[in-house]
Write a protein that holds these residues in place. Structure first.
Motif, PDB file in Angstrom:
ATOM      1  N   ASN A   1      36.842  45.623  71.327  1.00  0.00           N
ATOM      2  CA  ASN A   1      35.791  44.634  71.577  1.00  0.00           C
ATOM      3  C   ASN A   1      34.440  45.305  71.339  1.00  0.00           C
ATOM      4  O   ASN A   1      33.847  45.893  72.241  1.00  0.00           O
TER       5      ASN A   1
ATOM      6  N   ARG B   1      37.368  40.272  71.684  1.00  0.00           N
ATOM      7  CA  ARG B   1      38.584  41.064  71.467  1.00  0.00           C
ATOM      8  C   ARG B   1      39.284  40.605  70.194  1.00  0.00           C
ATOM      9  O   ARG B   1      39.479  39.412  70.012  1.00  0.00           O
ATOM     10  N   TYR B   2      39.652  41.537  69.343  1.00  0.00           N
ATOM     11  CA  TYR B   2      40.340  41.129  68.126  1.00  0.00           C
ATOM     12  C   TYR B   2      41.404  42.149  67.722  1.00  0.00           C
ATOM     13  O   TYR B   2      41.322  43.324  68.039  1.00  0.00           O
ATOM     14  N   ARG B   3      42.386  41.616  67.029  1.00  0.00           N
ATOM     15  CA  ARG B   3      43.571  42.390  66.650  1.00  0.00           C
ATOM     16  C   ARG B   3      43.358  43.043  65.282  1.00  0.00           C
ATOM     17  O   ARG B   3      42.456  42.654  64.533  1.00  0.00           O
TER      18      ARG B   3
ATOM     19  N   ASP C   1      43.723  50.164  65.011  1.00  0.00           N
ATOM     20  CA  ASP C   1      44.556  50.612  66.130  1.00  0.00           C
ATOM     21  C   ASP C   1      45.552  49.524  66.504  1.00  0.00           C
ATOM     22  O   ASP C   1      45.354  48.357  66.205  1.00  0.00           O
ATOM     23  N   ASN C   2      46.567  49.948  67.224  1.00  0.00           N
ATOM     24  CA  ASN C   2      47.570  48.981  67.670  1.00  0.00           C
ATOM     25  C   ASN C   2      47.204  48.443  69.053  1.00  0.00           C
ATOM     26  O   ASN C   2      48.037  48.345  69.950  1.00  0.00           O
ATOM     27  N   THR C   3      45.935  48.159  69.234  1.00  0.00           N
ATOM     28  CA  THR C   3      45.456  47.622  70.500  1.00  0.00           C
ATOM     29  C   THR C   3      44.173  46.851  70.234  1.00  0.00           C
ATOM     30  O   THR C   3      43.563  46.992  69.174  1.00  0.00           O
ATOM     31  N   TYR C   4      43.770  46.052  71.213  1.00  0.00           N
ATOM     32  CA  TYR C   4      42.519  45.317  71.068  1.00  0.00           C
ATOM     33  C   TYR C   4      41.306  46.246  71.051  1.00  0.00           C
ATOM     34  O   TYR C   4      41.307  47.284  71.704  1.00  0.00           O
TER      35      TYR C   4
END
Lengths: 415, 223
Positions: free
Chosen positions: B120, B134-136, B115-118
């Protein structure tokens, strides 16, 4: 079932063996989820039960309304989230507690939020929302609920009471200084006597009524709203039927997200901070529209892996005709780190300063006590549904001989 | 016979080797058993509505749908895997894919964020307790965990409260996820007496004794 017994049962359920508790809450979640036959419309009820305790010295800090030095503050919140297709979303929050802010009043039920959101263009490119909902100003509202907030209390800008009243206009600097209790001769009881009349720069999440438009354009986010009450206004003024729309407040936030880790934003808000009932106290030749609150807020946040940091710099200005411009600046920096899957620790440093007003001897005098506060809060999550938090705060106000120590504990059950 | 030996004599050695492997594989396959059947599944859960109350600028509405499926597996004593198995549990469209992932104990599971969001991901389940933070999407190496204790692990996302998935850690290499009608086919099974189990949900696991013989297809339904 009596509310207290129901709360106890909920806490007991959450503290039983973790897998059983998770299954229990999953089954509750399923029982409270509904969907249409086609699956395109769905709704869900969820909620939290908060059992909070506070220990502090008088006068009570922040927005706490109590004459005592110990306070038990239970709160039961129910949320409704509903989705119709991909474009329509509605939500509501109903609370059963002793008041919007911690107090020793009787328990009562209140609708705090309700809103309908329409996505006009997909992927969050453009949307509108109407109802009673949290302000778009700043980013603290994103974590103001008990489950998300690393602390039990709010940052200073969102709860520290200034000398501004909304029920009456100050006619002179001396009036303001009296409301500030700067003389040092006021007893805690005298300071408490008018606490319910005073306003902070931003009252918590500011669930005022109105409409917002929002969108996302590449790395930029924009949100603007028109509300029936200013950011400093009290919860009683947020309802649709209170003071309505004679002097609406306009607010906006422009956000920039250069990467997923960073989010920075600039917000501004302006609107009348006096209640309609204050009309008879206005200076001659002035109207409610002349008593404006203006807020400029810069926010920045960073998150990566187990580390999160937030900071806000808030400048608030209250225009007081015939008196002057009452300026205050508040800032905080908040850090949270997850030590283990269950344990997290958070530290927040707060500072608020007050500008000067010119008194009747033509001298500049501060219109509030400068102060700083440090908050420390460990959190433990026993399960995805049960969390316990402790908070210790030390607050030092200029002009007061001793620092104030505040202790708080909170147990939250989420379902 | 003479002709056959002649061809082999004239062929390159690698062809001889490949033919040998092929014959060995065919013999092995023929010696393995198959179980097929159907598991009666529970009713589908209602769609999950995503909480978007305070993140006003969001990426549209998501109605998370997870039609029920079951995991069918063969319980018994099996030799350890010679290498550490690897599996993936993706996060895409603010959902976990797949919603349930059976793995053999000792498997490393990667959690790629598509996804284009964090995201967790975390778990408080007793067989595996972890929190990835949290990871990209572009974080490398892709966050992963080794699941070495059999049991049920519930995955959640600390940012998106509606996200939920299960990892069923099993002490067997023979398992399969049914389709949404409950149908399954478990192939390549060794002959012998075993217990066939169908995991339906955290409270429901059905079982059936089976005796597998080579080259045989057994049909078992779990009502």
């Amino acid at each position: 079932m009596k509310p207290r017994r129901g709360a106890l049962l909920l806490v007991l359920a959450a503290t039983t063996a973790a897998p059983a508790a998770e299954e229990f809450f999953d089954s509750i979640s399923q029982a409270l989820s509904f969907q249409s036959a086609s699956g395109s419309h769905a709704a869900r009820l969820s909620g939290t039960l908060d059992l909070e305790g506070y220990a502090f010295s008088q006068p009570a800090p922040g927005l706490i309304q109590s004459q005592r030095e110990r306070l038990f503050n239970p709160r039961f919140s129910v949320f409704l989230d509903a989705q119709a297709g991909r474009r329509l979303y509605a939500f509501s929050q109903v609370r059963f507690d002793r008041g919007f802010d911690p107090s020793d009043k009787d328990l009562r039920v209140r609708i705090d939020e309700y809103a309908l959101r329409v996505q006009l263009r997909g992927e969050g490119r453009l949307g509108i929302q109407v109802g009673q909902f949290a302000t778009v100003v700043g980013r603290w509202t994103l974590r103001h609920t008990s489950w998300e907030n690393p602390f039990i209390t709010a940052p200073l800008a969102y709860e520290n009471l200034t000398a501004i009243w909304d029920s009456a206009a100050a006619r002179s600097t001396e009036t303001i200084l009296k409301w500030t209790h700067l003389s040092g001769s006021s007893t805690p009881a005298q300071e408490n006597a008018d606490r319910h009349l005073r306003l902070p720069v931003i009252w918590g999440p500011s669930y005022a009524t109105g409409a917002a438009v929002f969108g996302r354009f590449d790395s930029f986010e924009i949100a603007a709203e028109i509300k029936n009450a200013s950011l400093s206004s009290r919860p009683d003024a947020w309802n649709f039927d209170r003071d309505a729309w004679h002097h609406p407040t306009f607010s906006a936030r422009l956000g920039f997200r250069p990467s997923m880790a960073w989010n920075v934003g600039l917000s501004a808000s302006t609107g009348s901070y006096l209640l309609h009932s204050a009309s008879r106290t206005l200076a001659p030749g002035t109207g409610l529209k002349d008593y404006r609150q203006t807020v400029v807020l810069f926010d920045a946040s960073y998150a990566w892996r187990h580390f999160q940091a937030w900071a806000e710099l808030v400048h608030g200005r209250f225009e007081i005709p015939r008196v002057g411009l009452a300026d205050t600046t508040s800032a905080f920096m908040e850090i949270k780190y997850k030590l283990t899957p269950r344990w997290a620790a958070a530290v927040r440093l707060n500072r608020q300063t007050f500008g000067d007003l010119r008194n009747n001897q033509n001298a500049n005098v501060p219109w509030g006590r400068d102060l700083w506060r440090a908050d420390f809060a460990p959190t433990v999550r026993f399960s995805p549904n049960l969390q316990a938090k402790l908070q210790y705060s030390i607050q030092k106000e200029e002009g007061r001989p001793h620092a104030q120590h505040i202790g708080a504990a909170q147990i939250t059950v989420r379902f | 016979m003479h002709c056959h030996r002649h061809i082999l004599d004239r062929s390159p050695r690698w062809i001889v080797l490949l033919v040998g492997i092929w014959i060995a594989c065919c013999t092995e396959l023929q010696a393995q058993a198959v179980i097929q059947g159907r598991v009666t599944l529970p009713k589908a859960r209602p769609s999950v509505v995503v909480n978007q109350r305070y993140e006003i600028v969001v990426q549209g509405g998501v109605l998370a749908v997870h039609p029920p499926v079951a995991v069918v597996y063969l319980e018994g004593k099996f030799p350890a895997s010679p290498s550490q198995p690897l599996a993936r549990m993706e996060q895409k469209g603010l959902l976990f894919h797949p919603a349930i992932l059976p793995v053999r104990a000792g498997t490393r599971v990667e959690f790629p964020n598509l996804d284009n969001t964090y995201h967790n991901i975390f778990s408080y389940s007793a067989p595996k307790r972890f929190d990835l933070g949290r990871y990209r999407p572009d974080d490398r190496p892709i966050p992963s965990q080794v699941f070495d204790v059999p049991g049920l692990v519930t995955l959640r996302c600390d940012i998106h409260e509606h996200m939920r998935a299960l990892i069923l850690v099993l002490d067997t290499p023979y398992f399969v996820v049914t389709d949404t009608d409950g149908r399954f086919r478990l192939e390549g099974l060794p002959a012998g007496r075993y217990l066939l189990k169908a995991w339906v949900d955290s409270r429901t696991t059905r079982e059936h004794g089976v005796e597998l013989t080579a080259d045989n297809v057994t049909t078992i339904d779990f009502p």
